[in-house]
Design a protein around this motif. Structure first.
Motif, PDB file in Angstrom:
ATOM      1  N   SER A  70       0.828  -1.205   0.000  1.00  0.00           N
ATOM      2  CA  SER A  70       0.000   0.000   0.000  1.00  0.00           C
ATOM      3  C   SER A  70       0.866   1.261   0.000  1.00  0.00           C
ATOM      4  N   ILE A  71       1.932   1.261   0.781  1.00  0.00           N
ATOM      5  CA  ILE A  71       2.825   2.422   0.842  1.00  0.00           C
ATOM      6  C   ILE A  71       3.481   2.658  -0.509  1.00  0.00           C
ATOM      7  N   CYS A  72       4.004   1.599  -1.139  1.00  0.00           N
ATOM      8  CA  CYS A  72       4.651   1.762  -2.441  1.00  0.00           C
ATOM      9  C   CYS A  72       3.641   2.189  -3.488  1.00  0.00           C
ATOM     10  N   GLY A  73       2.428   1.661  -3.447  1.00  0.00           N
ATOM     11  CA  GLY A  73       1.395   2.088  -4.380  1.00  0.00           C
ATOM     12  C   GLY A  73       1.036   3.541  -4.193  1.00  0.00           C
ATOM     13  N   ARG A  74       0.937   3.971  -2.925  1.00  0.00           N
ATOM     14  CA  ARG A  74       0.624   5.373  -2.640  1.00  0.00           C
ATOM     15  C   ARG A  74       1.744   6.273  -3.120  1.00  0.00           C
ATOM     16  N   LEU A  75       2.995   5.840  -2.990  1.00  0.00           N
ATOM     17  CA  LEU A  75       4.112   6.637  -3.497  1.00  0.00           C
ATOM     18  C   LEU A  75       3.967   6.870  -4.990  1.00  0.00           C
ATOM     19  N   GLY A  76       3.572   5.824  -5.714  1.00  0.00           N
ATOM     20  CA  GLY A  76       3.409   5.948  -7.153  1.00  0.00           C
ATOM     21  C   GLY A  76       2.382   6.995  -7.529  1.00  0.00           C
ATOM     22  N   SER A  77       1.323   7.120  -6.745  1.00  0.00           N
ATOM     23  CA  SER A  77       0.289   8.093  -7.080  1.00  0.00           C
ATOM     24  C   SER A  77       0.622   9.491  -6.569  1.00  0.00           C
ATOM     25  N   VAL A  78       1.447   9.589  -5.536  1.00  0.00           N
ATOM     26  CA  VAL A  78       1.764  10.889  -4.943  1.00  0.00           C
ATOM     27  C   VAL A  78       2.965  11.550  -5.613  1.00  0.00           C
ATOM     28  N   LEU A  79       3.935  10.772  -6.024  1.00  0.00           N
ATOM     29  CA  LEU A  79       5.173  11.324  -6.558  1.00  0.00           C
ATOM     30  C   LEU A  79       5.048  11.625  -8.043  1.00  0.00           C
ATOM     31  N   GLY A  80       4.384  12.688  -8.371  1.00  0.00           N
ATOM     32  CA  GLY A  80       4.168  13.050  -9.767  1.00  0.00           C
ATOM     33  C   GLY A  80       5.434  13.366 -10.520  1.00  0.00           C
ATOM     34  N   CYS A  81       6.530  13.656  -9.809  1.00  0.00           N
ATOM     35  CA  CYS A  81       7.763  14.015 -10.498  1.00  0.00           C
ATOM     36  C   CYS A  81       8.573  12.779 -10.894  1.00  0.00           C
ATOM     37  N   PHE A  82       8.042  11.575 -10.633  1.00  0.00           N
ATOM     38  CA  PHE A  82       8.740  10.353 -10.982  1.00  0.00           C
ATOM     39  C   PHE A  82       7.931   9.583 -12.010  1.00  0.00           C
ATOM     40  N   GLY A  83       8.622   8.966 -12.967  1.00  0.00           N
ATOM     41  CA  GLY A  83       7.942   8.259 -14.033  1.00  0.00           C
ATOM     42  C   GLY A  83       7.422   6.903 -13.635  1.00  0.00           C
ATOM     43  N   SER A  84       8.116   6.186 -12.770  1.00  0.00           N
ATOM     44  CA  SER A  84       7.720   4.834 -12.402  1.00  0.00           C
ATOM     45  C   SER A  84       8.338   4.496 -11.051  1.00  0.00           C
ATOM     46  N   ILE A  85       7.665   3.663 -10.305  1.00  0.00           N
ATOM     47  CA  ILE A  85       8.200   3.136  -9.046  1.00  0.00           C
ATOM     48  C   ILE A  85       8.029   1.633  -9.076  1.00  0.00           C
ATOM     49  N   GLU A  86       9.084   0.909  -8.709  1.00  0.00           N
ATOM     50  CA  GLU A  86       8.975  -0.540  -8.630  1.00  0.00           C
ATOM     51  C   GLU A  86       9.316  -0.976  -7.210  1.00  0.00           C
ATOM     52  N   ARG A  87      10.186  -1.942  -7.085  1.00  0.00           N
ATOM     53  CA  ARG A  87      10.471  -2.539  -5.792  1.00  0.00           C
ATOM     54  C   ARG A  87      10.948  -1.502  -4.779  1.00  0.00           C
ATOM     55  N   CYS A  88      10.378  -1.570  -3.584  1.00  0.00           N
ATOM     56  CA  CYS A  88      10.792  -0.739  -2.453  1.00  0.00           C
ATOM     57  C   CYS A  88      11.345  -1.660  -1.372  1.00  0.00           C
ATOM     58  N   THR A 101       6.373   6.439  11.906  1.00  0.00           N
ATOM     59  CA  THR A 101       5.264   5.490  11.794  1.00  0.00           C
ATOM     60  C   THR A 101       5.233   4.903  10.394  1.00  0.00           C
ATOM     61  N   ILE A 102       4.682   3.709  10.276  1.00  0.00           N
ATOM     62  CA  ILE A 102       4.658   3.006   9.002  1.00  0.00           C
ATOM     63  C   ILE A 102       3.819   3.735   7.952  1.00  0.00           C
ATOM     64  N   ASP A 103       2.868   4.535   8.375  1.00  0.00           N
ATOM     65  CA  ASP A 103       2.015   5.234   7.409  1.00  0.00           C
ATOM     66  C   ASP A 103       2.286   6.737   7.375  1.00  0.00           C
ATOM     67  N   GLY A 104       3.442   7.170   7.892  1.00  0.00           N
ATOM     68  CA  GLY A 104       3.726   8.594   7.963  1.00  0.00           C
ATOM     69  C   GLY A 104       4.817   9.094   7.026  1.00  0.00           C
ATOM     70  N   PHE A 105       5.131   8.344   5.977  1.00  0.00           N
ATOM     71  CA  PHE A 105       6.192   8.776   5.073  1.00  0.00           C
ATOM     72  C   PHE A 105       5.796  10.039   4.320  1.00  0.00           C
ATOM     73  N   ASP A 106       6.670  11.042   4.350  1.00  0.00           N
ATOM     74  CA  ASP A 106       6.441  12.306   3.654  1.00  0.00           C
ATOM     75  C   ASP A 106       7.294  12.301   2.392  1.00  0.00           C
ATOM     76  N   THR A 107       6.666  12.099   1.259  1.00  0.00           N
ATOM     77  CA  THR A 107       7.399  11.971  -0.004  1.00  0.00           C
ATOM     78  C   THR A 107       8.163  13.239  -0.379  1.00  0.00           C
ATOM     79  N   ALA A 108       7.761  14.372   0.165  1.00  0.00           N
ATOM     80  CA  ALA A 108       8.472  15.624  -0.113  1.00  0.00           C
ATOM     81  C   ALA A 108       9.864  15.625   0.514  1.00  0.00           C
ATOM     82  N   LYS A 109      10.092  14.729   1.475  1.00  0.00           N
ATOM     83  CA  LYS A 109      11.385  14.669   2.159  1.00  0.00           C
ATOM     84  C   LYS A 109      12.288  13.554   1.633  1.00  0.00           C
ATOM     85  N   MET A 110      11.942  12.968   0.484  1.00  0.00           N
ATOM     86  CA  MET A 110      12.756  11.890  -0.060  1.00  0.00           C
ATOM     87  C   MET A 110      14.084  12.429  -0.576  1.00  0.00           C
ATOM     88  N   ALA A 111      15.148  11.703  -0.276  1.00  0.00           N
ATOM     89  CA  ALA A 111      16.488  12.020  -0.774  1.00  0.00           C
ATOM     90  C   ALA A 111      16.952  10.876  -1.668  1.00  0.00           C
TER      91      ALA A 111
END
Length: 188
Positions: free
Chosen positions: A13-31, A63-73
């Motif tokens: 669910s987290i990886c799927g949500r990343l795919g929909s939230v991270l508009g600046c990325f073309g694709s997301i696969e294995r996390c 928390t497992i559901d608190g990842f803030d994609t704006a803070k990804m490095a």
């Protein structure tokens, strides 16, 4: 306690949500998802939209559901380590350091302007898919160590040799991997 089934569903669910939230990325696969003390670390592999190269990022959360994609490095960048792509991370803790195993694309012998046009250099047939490792003391800053498994000269794994897991076996390692003989066997 969270059972493995619930844990796996939340990870997907987290990886799927990343795919929909991270508009600046073309694709997301294995996390890769690891727990460090009281915090969680998520290492997504994604296609950077600006140059269409696969990279590995890091997002941390209490928390497992608190990842803030704006803070990804970005913690593993193919331009910085001299390869065509890095993706599909999985991690092990070994002897006071982190090991990040990835699938990576070798660089073609000549400059290829079309290598990243599709957003997946590994499915173009212009690069081999090998396995490599990066190391880190803290899991945030990584040093590329290079290949761990290379496609064979011929046979069922001549195009792809992707290490999927490894465990200590005495003084060495025992690994399992998948492979393919040619681009025609790529599922994409």
């Amino acid at each position: 306690a969270v059972g493995l089934g619930a844990f796996a569903r939340r990870h997907v669910s987290i990886c799927g949500r990343l795919g929909s939230v991270l508009g600046c990325f073309g694709s997301i696969e294995r996390c890769a998802l690891v727990r460090v003390g009281e915090s969680w670390r998520l290492y997504p592999s994604f296609v950077r939209r600006s140059d269409r190269r696969w990279c590995v990022g890091l997002i941390e959360s209490r928390t497992i559901d608190g990842f803030d994609t704006a803070k990804m490095a970005i913690v593993l960048d193919p331009l910085e380590v001299g390869v065509a792509a890095v993706k599909d991370p999985w991690l092990r803790r070994e002897g006071g350091r982190w090991l990040m195993f990835v699938s990576y694309g070798t660089l073609p012998s000549s400059r290829d302007a079309g290598l990243h046009v599709t957003g997946d250099a590994l499915s173009t047939g212009r690069t081999l898919s090998a396995s490599g490792v990066a190391t880190s003391v803290d899991g945030r800053y990584w040093t590329w160590e290079g290949p761990t498994l290379w496609p064979s000269a011929s046979g069922w794994d001549a195009f792809t040799a992707r290490l999927t897991t490894a465990v200590r076996d005495g003084d060495g390692w025992l690994g399992l991997y998948d492979g393919s003989a040619s681009l025609a066997e790529n599922y994409e």
